[in-house]
Design a protein around this motif. Structure first.
Motif, PDB file in Angstrom:
ATOM      1  N   VAL A 332      49.876  25.331  27.633  1.00 51.47           N
ATOM      2  CA  VAL A 332      51.091  26.079  27.986  1.00 51.47           C
ATOM      3  C   VAL A 332      52.272  25.538  27.195  1.00 51.47           C
ATOM      4  CG1 VAL A 332      52.732  26.584  29.826  1.00 51.47           C
ATOM      5  CG2 VAL A 332      50.281  26.715  30.286  1.00 51.47           C
ATOM      6  N   ALA A 333      52.415  24.214  27.130  1.00 49.85           N
ATOM      7  CA  ALA A 333      53.535  23.603  26.415  1.00 49.85           C
ATOM      8  C   ALA A 333      53.485  23.931  24.926  1.00 49.85           C
ATOM      9  CB  ALA A 333      53.524  22.090  26.628  1.00 49.85           C
ATOM     10  N   ARG A 334      52.280  23.944  24.334  1.00 49.28           N
ATOM     11  CA  ARG A 334      52.162  24.288  22.920  1.00 49.28           C
ATOM     12  C   ARG A 334      52.547  25.740  22.669  1.00 49.28           C
ATOM     13  NH1 ARG A 334      47.531  20.866  23.405  1.00 49.28           N
ATOM     14  NH2 ARG A 334      46.151  22.668  23.711  1.00 49.28           N
ATOM     15  N   ALA A 335      52.142  26.630  23.571  1.00 49.77           N
ATOM     16  CA  ALA A 335      52.493  28.040  23.417  1.00 49.77           C
ATOM     17  C   ALA A 335      54.001  28.234  23.551  1.00 49.77           C
ATOM     18  CB  ALA A 335      51.750  28.877  24.455  1.00 49.77           C
ATOM     19  N   VAL A 336      54.615  27.533  24.500  1.00 48.05           N
ATOM     20  CA  VAL A 336      56.064  27.618  24.659  1.00 48.05           C
ATOM     21  C   VAL A 336      56.760  27.103  23.411  1.00 48.05           C
ATOM     22  CG1 VAL A 336      58.040  26.652  25.906  1.00 48.05           C
ATOM     23  CG2 VAL A 336      56.066  27.538  27.176  1.00 48.05           C
ATOM     24  N   THR A 337      56.270  26.002  22.850  1.00 48.61           N
ATOM     25  CA  THR A 337      56.862  25.449  21.637  1.00 48.61           C
ATOM     26  C   THR A 337      56.813  26.461  20.498  1.00 48.61           C
ATOM     27  OG1 THR A 337      56.262  23.194  22.285  1.00 48.61           O
ATOM     28  CG2 THR A 337      56.684  23.585  19.942  1.00 48.61           C
ATOM     29  N   ALA A 338      55.677  27.152  20.372  1.00 48.39           N
ATOM     30  CA  ALA A 338      55.531  28.136  19.295  1.00 48.39           C
ATOM     31  C   ALA A 338      56.547  29.259  19.425  1.00 48.39           C
ATOM     32  CB  ALA A 338      54.113  28.699  19.296  1.00 48.39           C
ATOM     33  N   LEU A 339      56.783  29.726  20.648  1.00 50.88           N
ATOM     34  CA  LEU A 339      57.727  30.828  20.848  1.00 50.88           C
ATOM     35  C   LEU A 339      59.177  30.341  20.862  1.00 50.88           C
ATOM     36  CD1 LEU A 339      55.937  33.096  23.494  1.00 50.88           C
ATOM     37  CD2 LEU A 339      56.076  33.370  21.021  1.00 50.88           C
ATOM     38  N   ALA A 340      59.405  29.158  21.389  1.00 49.15           N
ATOM     39  CA  ALA A 340      60.774  28.642  21.465  1.00 49.15           C
ATOM     40  C   ALA A 340      61.379  28.474  20.077  1.00 49.15           C
ATOM     41  CB  ALA A 340      60.800  27.311  22.216  1.00 49.15           C
ATOM     42  N   GLY A 341      60.554  28.171  19.090  1.00 50.17           N
ATOM     43  CA  GLY A 341      61.064  27.929  17.757  1.00 50.17           C
ATOM     44  C   GLY A 341      61.162  29.168  16.886  1.00 50.17           C
ATOM     45  N   ASP A 342      60.884  30.354  17.432  1.00 51.73           N
ATOM     46  CA  ASP A 342      60.871  31.572  16.614  1.00 51.73           C
ATOM     47  C   ASP A 342      61.485  32.733  17.383  1.00 51.73           C
ATOM     48  OD1 ASP A 342      60.282  33.733  14.964  1.00 51.73           O
ATOM     49  OD2 ASP A 342      58.337  32.915  14.354  1.00 51.73           O
ATOM     50  N   ALA A 343      62.798  32.881  17.250  1.00 45.28           N
ATOM     51  CA  ALA A 343      63.504  33.931  17.989  1.00 45.28           C
ATOM     52  C   ALA A 343      63.053  35.321  17.568  1.00 45.28           C
ATOM     53  CB  ALA A 343      65.011  33.789  17.779  1.00 45.28           C
ATOM     54  N   GLU A 344      62.749  35.508  16.282  1.00 47.11           N
ATOM     55  CA  GLU A 344      62.309  36.826  15.823  1.00 47.11           C
ATOM     56  C   GLU A 344      60.958  37.190  16.428  1.00 47.11           C
ATOM     57  OE1 GLU A 344      62.349  37.195  11.607  1.00 47.11           O
ATOM     58  OE2 GLU A 344      64.514  36.868  11.420  1.00 47.11           O
ATOM     59  N   LEU A 345      60.071  36.222  16.521  1.00 50.16           N
ATOM     60  CA  LEU A 345      58.761  36.479  17.122  1.00 50.16           C
ATOM     61  C   LEU A 345      58.915  36.824  18.603  1.00 50.16           C
ATOM     62  CD1 LEU A 345      55.694  36.510  16.685  1.00 50.16           C
ATOM     63  CD2 LEU A 345      55.664  34.093  17.325  1.00 50.16           C
ATOM     64  N   ARG A 346      59.793  36.089  19.298  1.00 55.23           N
ATOM     65  CA  ARG A 346      60.042  36.394  20.706  1.00 55.23           C
ATOM     66  C   ARG A 346      60.539  37.831  20.862  1.00 55.23           C
ATOM     67  NH1 ARG A 346      62.887  31.445  20.751  1.00 55.23           N
ATOM     68  NH2 ARG A 346      64.864  32.506  21.238  1.00 55.23           N
ATOM     69  N   ALA A 347      61.468  38.223  19.999  1.00 55.56           N
ATOM     70  CA  ALA A 347      62.013  39.576  20.088  1.00 55.56           C
ATOM     71  C   ALA A 347      60.942  40.622  19.807  1.00 55.56           C
ATOM     72  CB  ALA A 347      63.180  39.727  19.106  1.00 55.56           C
ATOM     73  N   ALA A 348      60.076  40.360  18.825  1.00 55.92           N
ATOM     74  CA  ALA A 348      59.016  41.312  18.487  1.00 55.92           C
ATOM     75  C   ALA A 348      58.025  41.457  19.641  1.00 55.92           C
ATOM     76  CB  ALA A 348      58.295  40.866  17.216  1.00 55.92           C
ATOM     77  N   TYR A 349      57.626  40.324  20.237  1.00 56.83           N
ATOM     78  CA  TYR A 349      56.722  40.386  21.380  1.00 56.83           C
ATOM     79  C   TYR A 349      57.374  41.117  22.549  1.00 56.83           C
ATOM     80  CZ  TYR A 349      53.440  36.944  19.376  1.00 56.83           C
ATOM     81  OH  TYR A 349      52.505  36.293  18.608  1.00 56.83           O
ATOM     82  N   GLY A 350      58.660  40.852  22.761  1.00 58.58           N
ATOM     83  CA  GLY A 350      59.364  41.511  23.858  1.00 58.58           C
ATOM     84  C   GLY A 350      59.419  43.016  23.686  1.00 58.58           C
ATOM     85  N   ARG A 351      59.714  43.484  22.477  1.00 59.18           N
ATOM     86  CA  ARG A 351      59.750  44.932  22.213  1.00 59.18           C
ATOM     87  C   ARG A 351      58.381  45.559  22.400  1.00 59.18           C
ATOM     88  NH1 ARG A 351      63.063  43.178  17.878  1.00 59.18           N
ATOM     89  NH2 ARG A 351      61.269  43.285  16.454  1.00 59.18           N
ATOM     90  N   ALA A 352      57.345  44.889  21.904  1.00 62.59           N
ATOM     91  CA  ALA A 352      55.991  45.430  22.026  1.00 62.59           C
ATOM     92  C   ALA A 352      55.556  45.488  23.488  1.00 62.59           C
ATOM     93  CB  ALA A 352      55.010  44.579  21.222  1.00 62.59           C
TER      94      ALA A 352
END
Length: 444
Positions: A332-352
């Motif tokens: 869980v912590a590794r997955a959070v780290t991956a998303l926390a460091g990439d705002a564009e990826l977070r936004a893309a996942y959120g839109r999808a």
């Protein structure tokens, strides 16, 4: 159509069973049917705001019979119905065409017996992983799980049809000897849960240092494994927010002193909290569906969930969020780290995620339930022609107007954050063939 809904939980209780039953009853009323709800009585003085489940609360037009109950030892928020003549009297008095059992266990089992004596067809909705709960609460380990599955088989064996909320749940039921299983997922209010409710002032208050806001929403109980967020709560640049209440709250607060605990939130306030998160994490490995994942997706928030149970149907790995091995706090912590460091990826996942759930309305799943009702009644009356049952399925979703229900997604590799999407095939046993492809009529 006259329907008695026998449910183990109903408002003022706040949980997935209570929520889906209320939405089901509301839909029946809107379609001109006559539902009656029978449920354990809440604790004396228990109340919830009228907006807990959205606008309006419990409709005045919905009759509700409350059966005497006692609190579950060690978990007083859960009520257990006592033996009472009110159940049989309510069913007989309503003269139903069909009995609907919501997450049947104690009251639902009695409802199934009453329906059998009266010769009424039964639709049982599976919503709670009782066998998993027996394991989580150490109820004799293997013995507790075996007893739970025996209970499930017995109760659901009295039903003409069992409706499972997700592909993994349906597979689990079939593998343990429950027959006549079909899919019936849950809807989400994508107007109530919407990205426009994001509140930057609230974000600054919760994360004054500009941290990435990572949140959990739900019950705080052992089976939810919120303790798996402890490692995430120590990550630099991350602030964990816990929304909910339950018996595990004191221990979780002690284990995660840096996390923010907001307690229970409802209505517009809950929608605002969801939309203000940067990442949503659900940690429970025993979810047969996981409504809060859908609500986060509707809010435009990327999600992280365990690769087990209902989340396998909901989370598109590397498209709307990430699936991680269940019961693995480091993953869980590794997955959070991956998303926390990439705002564009977070936004893309959120839109999808938002795009994937907007068509999954409560109206669509309510009409799908009415089709299940109609088929069961037709079978009960010895006919395969639902048009001759006298059951009006008004406004049902046309078969060619919507996509298929999501297929089960396999577990991702149990190492770090998976770098490739999960395999397309599931290793779980297949679901028994359905009598009709009803799930194809629900928007994906």
């Amino acid at each position: 159509m006259r329907v008695v809904i026998v449910t183990e939980s109903f408002p003022p209780e706040v949980n997935g069973v209570a929520h889906s039953v209320l939405r089901t009853a509301e839909h029946l009323l809107r379609r001109g049917h006559q539902p009656l709800v029978v449920t354990p009585a809440p604790a004396r003085g228990a109340q919830s705001p009228s907006h807990t489940f959205g606008a309006g609360g419990v409709p005045d037009a919905l009759p509700v019979v409350r059966v005497p109950s006692v609190p579950l030892p060690g978990y007083p928020q859960v009520r257990i119905a006592l033996p009472s003549r009110r159940l049989a009297a309510a069913i007989q008095g309503h003269r139903p065409d069909l009995v609907h059992l919501a997450s049947p266990f104690v009251l639902g089992a009695r409802g199934a017996q009453v329906a059998a004596r009266l010769g009424l067809p039964v639709v049982a909705v599976y919503q709670t992983d009782l066998a998993g709960y027996a394991h989580a609460y150490r109820a004799g380990r293997g013995l507790g799980e075996a007893a739970a599955w025996h209970r499930i088989r017995t109760v659901h064996g009295l039903a003409a049809r069992t409706l499972a909320p997700s592909t993994p749940a349906a597979q689990d039921l079939t593998a343990h000897g429950v027959s006549r299983v079909q899919l019936w997922p849950r809807g989400v209010d994508s107007a109530r849960f919407h990205p426009r409710h994001r509140d930057e002032a609230l974000h600054r208050a919760l994360a004054p240092g500009g941290e990435v806001l990572v949140g959990y929403v739900g019950r705080l109980a052992p089976e939810k494994r919120v303790d798996l967020l402890a490692e995430t709560a120590t990550l630099p640049g991350v602030r964990v927010v816990i929304i909910g209440d339950g018996p595990s709250a004191p221990g979780l607060k002690a284990a995660m002193p840096g996390a923010v605990f907001l307690g229970r939130r409802t209505g517009e306030e809950l929608a605002r909290c969801f939309a203000t998160l940067d990442v949503f994490v659900h940690t429970g490995p025993l979810e047969t569906f996981c409504q809060t994942i859908q609500e986060a997706m509707a809010s435009g928030v990327p999600v992280i969930g365990p690769a087990a149970g209902g989340p396998l149907d909901l989370v598109a790995h590397h498209r709307t969020g990430l699936l991680v091995p269940p019961r693995d706090g480091a993953a869980v912590a590794r997955a959070v780290t991956a998303l926390a460091g990439d705002a564009e990826l977070r936004a893309a996942y959120g839109r999808a995620g938002r795009a994937e759930v907007t068509a999954r309305t409560w109206e669509a799943v309510g009409d799908l339930l009415l089709r299940h009702y109609a088929e069961v009644l037709a079978e009960h009356r010895g006919s395969t022609d639902t048009a001759g049952t006298g059951v009006e399925v008004a406004g049902a979703v046309p078969a060619d107007a919507a996509g298929a229900a999501p297929a089960a997604r396999a577990v991702p590799p149990p190492v770090a954050v998976p770098t490739t999407p999960p395999a397309s095939a599931s290793t779980s046993p297949p679901v028994a063939p359905a009598t009709a492809p009803l799930t194809e009529e629900l928007p994906a």
